[in-house]
Design an enzyme around this catalytic site. Structure first.
Site, PDB file in Angstrom:
ATOM      1  N   PRO A  54     -38.705   4.116  -7.842  1.00  0.00           N
ATOM      2  CA  PRO A  54     -37.881   3.685  -8.807  1.00  0.00           C
ATOM      3  C   PRO A  54     -36.527   5.029  -8.790  1.00  0.00           C
ATOM      4  CG  PRO A  54     -39.663   5.665  -9.601  1.00  0.00           C
ATOM      5  CD  PRO A  54     -40.415   5.164  -7.853  1.00  0.00           C
ATOM      6  N   CYS A  55     -36.148   4.656  -7.839  1.00  0.00           N
ATOM      7  CA  CYS A  55     -35.000   5.267  -7.450  1.00  0.00           C
ATOM      8  C   CYS A  55     -33.707   5.082  -8.660  1.00  0.00           C
ATOM      9  CB  CYS A  55     -34.248   4.749  -5.818  1.00  0.00           C
ATOM     10  SG  CYS A  55     -34.025   3.392  -5.588  1.00  0.00           S
ATOM     11  N   HIS A  56     -33.930   4.395  -9.616  1.00  0.00           N
ATOM     12  CA  HIS A  56     -33.279   3.684 -10.358  1.00  0.00           C
ATOM     13  C   HIS A  56     -33.457   5.002 -11.709  1.00  0.00           C
ATOM     14  CE1 HIS A  56     -37.060   1.630 -11.343  1.00  0.00           C
ATOM     15  NE2 HIS A  56     -36.429   2.044 -12.510  1.00  0.00           N
TER      16      HIS A  56
END
Length: 102
Positions: A54-56
């Site tokens: 989940p780089c967001h």
DNA sequence: ATTTTGACTTAAG
DNA sequence: GCTTAAGCCAAAA
């Protein structure tokens, strides 16, 4: 996996709970190098997908959304975080209530 | 092995 | 709020 450090960064990123966000510096600290925020960003650049890592949920130290290569870029990232219940402050994340606390 | 580059951070103008 | 400058790190060339 691309490299040992990158692998560690992914692992840390996956630990971020939904609805919360962590700063690059924070992840860097988790990886053992508090000053490797930049390296963390480089690792994220290599990570093309969301469900895997989940780089967001990773934002700049002041809550600004930087980078992101998927969808419409920053715009998409903001939408996703907003959808997860992250509190926003205009163009930035309200870290006061949405920053991940380990 | 050296240089370049970059989803960083902080400080300063 | 934006741009520069300097600092630090890791991966890629």
């Amino acid at each position: 996996m691309a490299s040992p450090f990158t692998e560690t960064v992914y692992k840390a990123t996956r630990q971020i709970p939904k609805g919360k966000v962590a700063t690059y510096a924070q992840l860097a600290r988790m990886c053992g190098n508090p000053k490797a925020a930049r390296a963390v960003g480089a690792a994220m650049r290599t990570n093309p997908d969301i469900p895997k890592t989940p780089c967001h949920r990773v934002v700049a130290s002041d809550g600004s959304l930087t980078g992101y290569s998927a969808g419409f870029g920053i715009k998409t990232k903001r939408e996703m975080l907003l959808a997860e219940g992250v509190s926003f402050k205009g163009t930035k994340v309200n870290l006061a209530v949405s920053q991940w606390q380990k």
